[in-house]
Every structure is written in C-alpha cells, then in structure tokens.
Design an enzyme around this catalytic site. Sequence first.
Site, PDB file in Angstrom:
ATOM      1  N   GLY A   1      24.388  44.177  -0.149  1.00 50.82           N
ATOM      2  CA  GLY A   1      24.284  43.920   1.279  1.00 50.82           C
ATOM      3  C   GLY A   1      23.267  42.837   1.574  1.00 50.82           C
ATOM      4  CE1 TYR A   2      20.683  41.241  -2.064  1.00 48.79           C
ATOM      5  CE2 TYR A   2      20.585  38.888  -2.476  1.00 48.79           C
ATOM      6  CZ  TYR A   2      20.203  40.162  -2.807  1.00 48.79           C
ATOM      7  OH  TYR A   2      19.363  40.363  -3.858  1.00 48.79           O
TER       8      TYR A   2
ATOM      9  CB  SER B   1      32.169  42.080  -3.035  1.00 47.32           C
ATOM     10  OG  SER B   1      31.971  40.732  -2.750  1.00 47.32           O
TER      11      SER B   1
ATOM     12  CD  GLU C   1      25.591  37.188  -6.177  1.00 43.55           C
ATOM     13  OE1 GLU C   1      24.505  37.291  -5.587  1.00 43.55           O
ATOM     14  OE2 GLU C   1      26.688  37.252  -5.609  1.00 43.55           O
TER      15      GLU C   1
ATOM     16  CD  GLU D   1      28.536  22.343  -0.482  1.00 46.03           C
ATOM     17  OE1 GLU D   1      28.553  23.586  -0.565  1.00 46.03           O
ATOM     18  OE2 GLU D   1      29.563  21.650  -0.632  1.00 46.03           O
TER      19      GLU D   1
HETATM   20  C1  LIG Z   1      34.651  36.083  -1.722  1.00 43.01           C
HETATM   21  C2  LIG Z   1      33.250  36.253  -1.254  1.00 43.01           C
HETATM   22  C3  LIG Z   1      32.507  37.332  -1.697  1.00 43.01           C
HETATM   23  C4  LIG Z   1      31.218  37.545  -1.236  1.00 43.01           C
HETATM   24  N1  LIG Z   1      30.545  38.650  -1.646  1.00 43.01           N
HETATM   25  C5  LIG Z   1      29.357  38.944  -1.051  1.00 43.01           C
HETATM   26  C6  LIG Z   1      28.711  40.181  -1.278  1.00 43.01           C
HETATM   27  O1  LIG Z   1      29.192  41.007  -2.049  1.00 43.01           O
HETATM   28  N2  LIG Z   1      27.561  40.449  -0.654  1.00 43.01           N
HETATM   29  C7  LIG Z   1      26.985  39.561   0.188  1.00 43.01           C
HETATM   30  O2  LIG Z   1      25.923  39.854   0.697  1.00 43.01           O
HETATM   31  N3  LIG Z   1      27.563  38.366   0.440  1.00 43.01           N
HETATM   32  C8  LIG Z   1      28.740  38.044  -0.131  1.00 43.01           C
HETATM   33  N4  LIG Z   1      29.364  36.854   0.150  1.00 43.01           N
HETATM   34  C9  LIG Z   1      28.752  35.943   1.127  1.00 43.01           C
HETATM   35  C10 LIG Z   1      28.276  34.626   0.534  1.00 43.01           C
HETATM   36  O3  LIG Z   1      27.087  34.811  -0.158  1.00 43.01           O
HETATM   37  C11 LIG Z   1      28.142  33.625   1.683  1.00 43.01           C
HETATM   38  O4  LIG Z   1      29.454  33.373   2.155  1.00 43.01           O
HETATM   39  C12 LIG Z   1      27.512  32.329   1.248  1.00 43.01           C
HETATM   40  O5  LIG Z   1      26.164  32.504   0.934  1.00 43.01           O
HETATM   41  C13 LIG Z   1      27.668  31.209   2.279  1.00 43.01           C
HETATM   42  O6  LIG Z   1      27.309  31.613   3.569  1.00 43.01           O
HETATM   43  P1  LIG Z   1      28.270  31.350   4.808  1.00 43.01           P
HETATM   44  O7  LIG Z   1      29.620  31.846   4.426  1.00 43.01           O
HETATM   45  O8  LIG Z   1      27.623  31.927   5.996  1.00 43.01           O
HETATM   46  O9  LIG Z   1      28.350  29.772   4.943  1.00 43.01           O
HETATM   47  P2  LIG Z   1      27.330  28.818   5.744  1.00 43.01           P
HETATM   48  O10 LIG Z   1      25.946  29.128   5.312  1.00 43.01           O
HETATM   49  O11 LIG Z   1      27.626  28.868   7.175  1.00 43.01           O
HETATM   50  O12 LIG Z   1      27.725  27.401   5.147  1.00 43.01           O
HETATM   51  C14 LIG Z   1      28.793  26.597   5.663  1.00 43.01           C
HETATM   52  C15 LIG Z   1      28.805  25.267   4.903  1.00 43.01           C
HETATM   53  O13 LIG Z   1      27.575  24.579   5.138  1.00 43.01           O
HETATM   54  C16 LIG Z   1      26.952  24.263   3.923  1.00 43.01           C
HETATM   55  N5  LIG Z   1      25.492  24.349   4.084  1.00 43.01           N
HETATM   56  C17 LIG Z   1      24.771  25.344   4.666  1.00 43.01           C
HETATM   57  N6  LIG Z   1      23.463  25.101   4.563  1.00 43.01           N
HETATM   58  C18 LIG Z   1      23.340  23.931   3.896  1.00 43.01           C
HETATM   59  C19 LIG Z   1      22.223  23.156   3.461  1.00 43.01           C
HETATM   60  N7  LIG Z   1      20.966  23.514   3.658  1.00 43.01           N
HETATM   61  N8  LIG Z   1      22.495  22.022   2.771  1.00 43.01           N
HETATM   62  C20 LIG Z   1      23.778  21.630   2.535  1.00 43.01           C
HETATM   63  N9  LIG Z   1      24.841  22.325   2.913  1.00 43.01           N
HETATM   64  C21 LIG Z   1      24.634  23.464   3.582  1.00 43.01           C
HETATM   65  C22 LIG Z   1      27.453  25.282   2.945  1.00 43.01           C
HETATM   66  O14 LIG Z   1      27.338  24.815   1.600  1.00 43.01           O
HETATM   67  C23 LIG Z   1      28.887  25.437   3.389  1.00 43.01           C
HETATM   68  O15 LIG Z   1      29.641  24.396   2.838  1.00 43.01           O
HETATM   69  C24 LIG Z   1      30.652  36.622  -0.341  1.00 43.01           C
HETATM   70  C25 LIG Z   1      31.395  35.506   0.086  1.00 43.01           C
HETATM   71  C26 LIG Z   1      32.697  35.338  -0.333  1.00 43.01           C
HETATM   72  C27 LIG Z   1      33.475  34.152   0.186  1.00 43.01           C
END
Ligand SMILES: Cc1cc2nc3c(=O)[nH]c(=O)nc-3n(C[C@H](O)[C@H](O)[C@H](O)COP(=O)(O)OP(=O)(O)OC[C@H]3O[C@@H](n4cnc5c(N)ncnc54)[C@H](O)[C@@H]3O)c2cc1C
Lengths: 392, 375
Positions: free
Chosen positions: A132-133, A166, A248, A377
Amino acid sequence: MSDLDTFREETRAWLEANCPPEMRAPIVSEKDVVWGGRDQSRLTAPQKTWLDRMAARGWTVPDWPKKYGGGGLSAAETKLLREEMARIKARSPLNSFGISMLGPALLKYGTEAQKLEHLPKIARGEIRWCQGYSEPNAGSDLASLATSAEDAGDHFIVNGQKVWTSYADQADWIFCLVRTDKTTKQGGISFVLFDMASPGVSTKPILLISGYSPFCETFFDDVKVPKANLVGDLNKGWDVAKYLLGHEREMISGMGLSGGGDALVEGALATVGVDAEGRLADPLLRAQIALYEVRALAFAAQSERFIDELKAGQAHPAQPSMMKYYGTELNKARHELSMAAGGSDAVEWESERSGGGRAARAWLRTKANSIEGGTSEIQLNIVAKRILELPG
Amino acid sequence: MPLFLNDEQTMLRDTARDFVGENAPVANLRRLRDSDDATGFDRALWKQFAEMGFTGILIGEDAGGLGLGHVEAGVVLEEIGRNLSPSPFLSTAVAAVAALDGTAQAERWFPGILSGETVAALAIDEGPKHRDGVTMRAERAGNGFRLSGAKQFVTHGHVADLLIVAARTAGSDADAEGVTLFAVPADAAGLTATPERLADSSIAARLTFEGVAVDGDAVIGEVDAGRAPLDRLLRAGRTGASAELLGVGGGAMDLTVGYLKQRKQFGALIGSFQALQHRAAHLYAELEVARAAVLKAQQLLDAEDAAADQAVSVAKAMTGLATTLSVQEGVQMHGGIGMTDEYDIGFFMKRARVLAEMFGDANFHADRVARGRGY
Ligand SMILES: Cc1cc2nc3c(=O)[nH]c(=O)nc-3n(C[C@H](O)[C@H](O)[C@H](O)COP(=O)(O)OP(=O)(O)OC[C@H]3O[C@@H](n4cnc5c(N)ncnc54)[C@H](O)[C@@H]3O)c2cc1C
C-alpha cells in the site's frame, strides 16, 4: 571435492527426487504462479507438494537465516541452488511480495518479535502480502501521500485511500505507508503492517487494458492498527519504504530476463518461415530480433554481475534503478517483437488457439513494467542524481 | 566465479590506469597526430609496456610471461581505450599471442613480444567489411608456399615485424576449412605495404602479396587446419577490441558527464536539465550492460567454455552499440565545442568508429548470434 561441489551434487539429487514433473514445465498463465496465502485451495496438488518440500528446507528463501524460515545458505550456495533449479527448469515454488519486498525490509528494520512473527509465514507462503504505497495524488511523488494514521494510545486509526494495490483483493496482509505527521513531507511518514481482514478495509478492482484486473483501489475507514505493527521508528517510514523499493526494483528488473529470446525466435520461425539459406525470411524482423538478443544476452550478464556485486556489498545503492529501467524497457521490446512476429494470430483476443489472447494480453501487461515500482523517468532521475551526481 | 574483478585484477587495473594515464594520455595521440608521425605509435612506450610485464599477460609462465588471462588483458585494453593510446597491444600481445600460443612459432616470436621488440600485425580482412571467408591463396612451392592476394585494414601493417596472414591452401572460397595461418616476416620479398592514415589518426596498411615465398615452418599450427588458430586469434581479438571499445565509451562518458557539471546556460548548469540527465543516465545503463557482456566473454574464454563464442559476439556487438551511443551523445551534449578539433571528444568519436569496424561490427556479430541460435 570442495564443499560447494558436494553441495551441488546433493542439491541436484534432492531436486531431481523432489521436484514434481508438473513443476518443470514453463509458466504459461497467471494460474501457474504460486502466490501462497491463507486460502491454499487455489493450489494444485503438485504446486502444494513443491511449495511444502521447498519450504521445509527453507529454500523458498534460501539465503534468509534458518530461525526465520530460511535456508541459511551462503551467497555461493544460493547461486548454485538457482543454477540447479534452472538446469531442470524448475518453477519458482513461491512468488510473493513478502519474499521480494517486505522480507528484506523486515530483516533490516524489523524488531526481533516482528521477524519471528512474519518471516517464517512468508517463507512457508502462509500469508500473502500486498503493497500500500500509491495513492490517487501520490504516484511518482510518493512522499506526498495523505492516508493518515492517528495516535490512539496503543494503536493507530488509519483513514484514507490507496490505489493500484496489486492483488489487494486476494492479499491477507498489507504493508502500508501512512502519514503520522502532516507538518513535514518525507519526515512524517510511517511504515505499518496490518491484516486486510481488519474492520474498515475494503477493495475495488481496477480493470487494465489487458482485460485483467489484479489491481485495486483500497479504502481504509477507521482501521485499527496495533502500534506493535509499526516497522522502524515513528515518522521514519520513508527510509524503510526506499529500502523496500530498491528490492522491488531489483525484482522487477528480472523481467528483462524472463523467457530470453527462445520463444520469440520459435514464434517468428513458425509464422515467417525461413529463406533458402535457412534464415528467418523477414530480414528486418530477423535483424531486430538479433539486435534485441544481443542486448538481452548482455543484460543477462549484467544481471549476474549485479547480483554478484550486491552479494559482495559492492553495488552502488542506486544500481537497482538502472537495472529496473533497463530490464523493463527490454521486456517491453521483447513483447513488441513477439507481437510483430505473431502477426494476425497474435492479436486474437479470445480464441482457443490464441490461449484466450495470451500473447496480446501479456504484451499489454508489459506496458506497465516501466510504470509500476517507479516509472522509467523516475529511475533515470535517480541514476542521474545519485550515480552520475548531476546537479539540481 | 563472480562477475566482477577480483582483488588482483583490481590491482592490475589500478596499475594500468596509472601507467597509461600518465604515459599515454589523449594528449599523446594529439601530439603523434600533429607531428604527422609515420609509425602510428610510440616504440619507446611499447618497450615500457613490456617492462611493466603487460606484453606477457597472455604468455605462459614457462615461456617467461605472466600466464594470466583475457580478463587481465582486457583490464589493460580498457585503459588504452579510455586514453585513446595508440598501441600495438591488441594486435600483438593479445591476438597474435593467442594465435601463436601452443604452436611451434611461439618459441620464435614470444621473446620479442615479451621484450617489446616485436610488433605483430594481423592480415585477416580482404574487404571493407570484416568477413569470415578467406580467398587469398597460398600455393605449395617446394618446401614452402607462395602467397598471392591482398589484405586490408592491417593496423601497424607497414611497420610490423611479424604479419599473421590467413590464406587458403585447400577448398573453395566459401569453405570454412582449408585455411592455413602463416607467420610472415615483414621483410619478405614480394610483399608491399601501403600505409593509410585512418580517421582516428591511426595507420593501417593495405598489403599486396605477389608470390611471397615463405618456408614450410612459417605455418602456424597445421597446414589446411588454420581455422583453429585463426579462431583463437579472432576470439581474443574480438574480446580485446570490445574491452578497448568499452574504455573509449567510458572515457567519452566521463568527459561528457564532467562537462554537464561545469557548463552553464540559462543561468544553470546544463547537467541540471532533465532532458540531458535522462540521456546521460540511459547512456550509463548501456555502458554498464556492455561492461558485463565484456567481462562475461573474457571469463568464458579464460575458462575455455563452449559458450565463449556466442559471448564474444555479444560483447563485440554490445560494445559497438553502447560506445557508438556514448560518442554520439558526447559530441551532442558538448554542443559547439564538441565539434572543435581543439576539444578531445571528437577523438573519441573517431576511435570508436575504427574499433567498431575492427574484427566485425555490431551487425556482423548480431548476425553471428542469430545464426548460432538457429535463425
Ligand atoms: C500494473 C501496476 C501495478 C502497480 N502495483 C502497485 C502496488 O502493488 N502498490 C502500489 O502502491 N502501487 C502500485 N502501482 C503504482 C505505481 O507505483 C505508480 O503507478 C507509479 O509510481 C507512477 O505513478 P502515477 O501512476 O501516479 O504516475 P504519475 O506520477 O502521475 O506520472 C505520470 C507521468 O509523469 C512522469 N513524471 C512524474 N514525475 C516526474 C518527474 N519528476 N520527472 C520526469 N517525469 C515525471 C512519469 O514518469 C509518468 O510518465 C502499480 C502500477 C501499475 C501500473
């Protein structure tokens, strides 16, 4: 004969005698992966046999100490066990966030009581964990998370929402980042563990582009979490979180290795055929696959080097970011090529011959590789700042 | 064996780094070029290489060498690459030694290589792209042979003491077998070497053999069975060239990352711009993966493992890809100054191009991997 040679011989003999034949076949669908958990009715008989036998030796987590359910093996012995398992194409007896993420974090930051309580259950696959992150407004910028934990004497009261959790709907326990101080960002986060069966926890699946939904929105409504379940110090959860993320990323980088190029080549040969000289008849596809294979084989060497360096304490702490970045981009490239090789067969979505759209769904699933666990990124940001020490 | 350098290899690397960095830095190449030096390298420095023991790394202890392996040779080559040092080390102490090792010719040539007197050159390529095939002919004549044909891209071929020449003694041009490897003294009659300056300021010769007569004992190994020593030479040469390329790529990256931390535009260090940070980080990842591929090939070669052949091609192809990226990004991220002759980054680009072609480029080796894997 050296001790290691003896160990190899004994291991080989034991695996030969104990690994069920069904567990030596390649993984084809999600059902073939053993995640463990309270509800073991999902396991087939061979899966259960294989898990129990390996767990009894501590070999689901070969390099953890024996008192926590591990095998107590040295780095060299662990490597050798992996080689011997690979030799007979044995499946992993158990996959779990407990093994690859929470376990290492508990080993480093947990109290003795927490270790004795949780690690053996992880090793035996009795408890399935979820992470739960992420939250709706805390993705890449994870430290801006808002789920709160209020001090209520001997326990916390947790309120808020997680997203992308997940397998939250199938998990027994969660390791969770919560805010215990609203006045600072990183310095106000704590790391807690709790049972998903606690009153106030609910989950709602999210459908992915692949048509699967192993991901959930997870809601906490006045959930009671005993203070004994705090890992590390209060407000110091960010350290634990980052350490765990390193593991991870390490785990996810392994995807660059899965399958190698064999299936890709076989698939391409089957659809495209060969020319008069016995070469893949589509020269551009052949060239793309060959260059992909060069990178994949080189990355396999890099993974071996990375593990060796890690075990010897020589790896840069930010190196998992590089591995995660490269491995996941490579895995995406492999699936893109496998779709190109598969042609119109590969885009069938439901047919029996396509295994219910196995190739297409797997391809779509890999698109998350460079998002989950921190986007590509973000990994590049980390490499640039922490390894190359670039400014700002 | 863990896939990183052990303590002794790390010590050797540090020694090589200090030695090459002090005695043959990039400035040395610039000086040789500016003085239009006709040799292409510094003979006195080659002697110093010998005094350091480097030329004997792959020569067995019984023959007076250090009896070490390709990992150790690669450690030296990487520093040569990083400093763009013109040196006969790859052709002589690595490729030629691998070809001669275990043959009757070793006794004749190893002492000179050990002492830094002898420079060897490899007459392998017959066209502008490296190929496996050998068409140059060697006809039997009396006790010996007469060699006729042409070779090109023979580094140091105009000043070498020893030429290692692959020629066909049996079969047709397309055959893999039927090749014999010869050790030809540079002063053989009928042999013409035309030196050509290359883009990186090194010199490679085009050789013509007009009925060059050699004794029967010039044969390296067995007649018609030169494929084995030739393969040894190629495996060693390809692996060595990969290590040198890795050094060139790493040197270019260091220069570039250093520049990103120092050049200011828009009131900020350009290294704080994310577009550049990401490209630098990607480049770093490619080079790390290439480094692993090189070490893997070296270790497998040293272990005489059957998997070495594929690993060698992976290493040469991967370093070709990674180093090409490194020098291209290097020039781009330096901006205008990167295009000036005065600044060193361009030297890296030129050296990378030459090394990429040497012993087969990335496409050649990717193709080899594909064939080996059955498609
Ligand atoms: C299939 C799947 C499984 C997952 N499983 C888990 C899980 O079990 N538990 C959990 O806690 N989370 C989980 N996640 C969440 C995952 O960790 C996040 O989706 C991820 O960290 C990206 O966050 P966001 O989706 O909010 O994208 P955003 O942070 O909104 O990013 C959108 C875009 O902006 C870019 N961006 C953002 N900040 C910057 C920066 N500083 N510099 C350059 N580019 C940037 C990103 O690279 C991306 O391209 C999962 C995600 C997926 C898709």
